[in-house]
Scaffold this motif. Structure first.
Motif, PDB file in Angstrom:
ATOM      1  N   THR A 155       2.177  12.038  -1.795  1.00  0.00           N
ATOM      2  CA  THR A 155       2.284  10.505  -1.627  1.00  0.00           C
ATOM      3  C   THR A 155       3.549  10.101  -2.747  1.00  0.00           C
TER       4      THR A 155
ATOM      5  N   ALA B 105       0.822  -1.215  -0.006  1.00  0.00           N
ATOM      6  CA  ALA B 105       0.099   0.213   0.127  1.00  0.00           C
ATOM      7  C   ALA B 105       0.682   1.097   0.031  1.00  0.00           C
ATOM      8  N   THR B 106       0.245   2.339  -0.339  1.00  0.00           N
ATOM      9  CA  THR B 106       1.034   3.720  -0.428  1.00  0.00           C
ATOM     10  C   THR B 106       0.471   4.278   0.809  1.00  0.00           C
ATOM     11  N   ARG B 107       1.491   4.090   1.796  1.00  0.00           N
ATOM     12  CA  ARG B 107       1.461   4.516   3.194  1.00  0.00           C
ATOM     13  C   ARG B 107       2.766   4.698   3.883  1.00  0.00           C
ATOM     14  N   TYR B 108       2.986   5.188   5.040  1.00  0.00           N
ATOM     15  CA  TYR B 108       4.227   5.811   5.382  1.00  0.00           C
ATOM     16  C   TYR B 108       4.580   5.554   7.007  1.00  0.00           C
TER      17      TYR B 108
ATOM     18  N   TRP C 198       1.558   4.340  10.993  1.00  0.00           N
ATOM     19  CA  TRP C 198       1.468   4.658   9.781  1.00  0.00           C
ATOM     20  C   TRP C 198       0.363   5.666   9.547  1.00  0.00           C
ATOM     21  N   THR C 199       0.755   6.464   8.435  1.00  0.00           N
ATOM     22  CA  THR C 199      -0.206   7.495   8.030  1.00  0.00           C
ATOM     23  C   THR C 199      -0.266   7.401   6.440  1.00  0.00           C
ATOM     24  N   ASP C 200      -1.402   7.846   6.001  1.00  0.00           N
ATOM     25  CA  ASP C 200      -1.673   8.066   4.208  1.00  0.00           C
ATOM     26  C   ASP C 200      -0.981   9.038   3.529  1.00  0.00           C
ATOM     27  N   THR C 201      -0.329   9.900   4.171  1.00  0.00           N
ATOM     28  CA  THR C 201       0.091  10.948   3.352  1.00  0.00           C
ATOM     29  C   THR C 201       1.726  11.333   3.873  1.00  0.00           C
ATOM     30  N   TRP C 202       2.499  11.642   3.214  1.00  0.00           N
ATOM     31  CA  TRP C 202       3.891  11.623   3.550  1.00  0.00           C
ATOM     32  C   TRP C 202       4.129  13.005   4.514  1.00  0.00           C
TER      33      TRP C 202
ATOM     34  N   PRO D 220       6.654   5.048  -1.377  1.00  0.00           N
ATOM     35  CA  PRO D 220       7.153   4.757  -0.001  1.00  0.00           C
ATOM     36  C   PRO D 220       7.980   3.924   0.068  1.00  0.00           C
TER      37      PRO D 220
ATOM     38  N   PHE E 263       3.026  12.378   8.061  1.00  0.00           N
ATOM     39  CA  PHE E 263       4.006  11.685   8.659  1.00  0.00           C
ATOM     40  C   PHE E 263       5.027  12.480   9.195  1.00  0.00           C
TER      41      PHE E 263
END
Length: 273
Positions: free
Chosen positions: A173, A111-114, A131-135, A176, A138
């Motif tokens: 995004t 997944a695209t997560r950080y 984890w977060t969904d946007t950089w 990752p 994070f």
């Protein structure tokens, strides 16, 4: 330290013959341990040996050189001894290529997560990794905001201003990539003009530029380093300052006010000084 050396030997089912401390050791005890059967290994403690072992294994799975994890428990990590008697100046280009390998790593679920699966620490400084969904979120919450209560009100206000601007300064995004997370010359082993190992990671999945930036906090990587990794994207100077700021803040908290000018320098570079 003798107790740590004995414990490391016991984890391998061996008996301690001798030991001596290795260079570094600001945040953990690190020993070269000799066993009665002729083996020599590195034994270290730290905030969480099991998490460090998992990070080293993740780095190694990309094909990057790391010491093998020989044994680990909650008190000690036992690692393969790798030769390290050469200067990094001879192989910056190779380090760039090694990092390109590291950065092919992706989160386990794709997944695209950080973030990372567990929190960590650098000495007494917590390193949260939820984890977060946007950089930008994070970096704001996990790498900058965690310092607000520890740096004084004036600096905290500057950091808050930066946090509010991160959505416009950092990519929302990016792919990752697996990050070493605490990359500097002291965490790169070199022998015979080759990079023999990356050590002391503080891994997470994030923007690959983080490792490229932090490599320049205490060293001056030449152009060959960046060229070997790949072309830098426009506007990297401000992003490098933002990523280096985290390292400066950690050092400010660990080692005191001598690092305040470094923090101010990177805040200026990020446009909020």
């Amino acid at each position: 330290m003798t107790r740590l050396a004995r414990h490391g030997a016991a984890l391998l089912g061996g008996q301690l013959w001798n030991w001596h401390p290795l260079q570094g050791g600001d945040l953990a005890q690190t020993l070269l341990v000799y066993l009665n059967d002729g083996r020599r290994v590195v034994v270290k403690n730290g905030p969480d040996p099991r998490v460090e072992a998992a990070m080293l294994r993740a780095l190694g799975q990309t094909g990057a050189p790391v010491p093998d994890v020989l044994a680990v428990d909650e008190d000690a990590l036992v690692l393969q001894y790798l030769p390290a008697d050469g200067p990094l100046a001879t192989c910056w280009g190779e380090l760039g290529r090694v990092l390109a390998q590291v950065h092919t790593g992706r989160p386990p679920d794709g997944a695209t997560r950080y973030g990372w699966g567990t929190d960590y620490a650098l000495g007494t400084v917590a390193v949260p990794n939820a984890w977060t969904d946007t950089w930008p979120r994070f970096w704001a919450e996990r790498r900058i905001g965690i310092h607000l209560e520890h740096v004084g009100i004036d600096l905290a206000r500057q950091l808050e201003r930066l946090m509010h601007r991160l959505p416009e300064l950092l990519p929302a995004t990016p792919p990752p990539s697996l990050l070493h997370g605490d990359l500097w010359g002291g965490n790169v082993l070199v022998h015979a003009r080759r990079v023999t190992g990356l050590i002391d990671p503080c891994c997470c999945y994030g923007h690959a530029e983080v490792d490229l930036a932090t490599a320049g906090v205490f060293d001056r990587p030449p152009a060959a380093f960046f060229m070997a990794h790949g072309p830098l994207e426009a506007g990297y100077e401000a992003r490098f300052a933002i990523y280096r700021l985290w390292i400066a803040l950690v050092h400010l908290r660990l080692f005191g006010a001598t690092y305040r000018p470094l923090v101010a320098h990177y805040l200026d570079g990020a446009g909020v000084g």
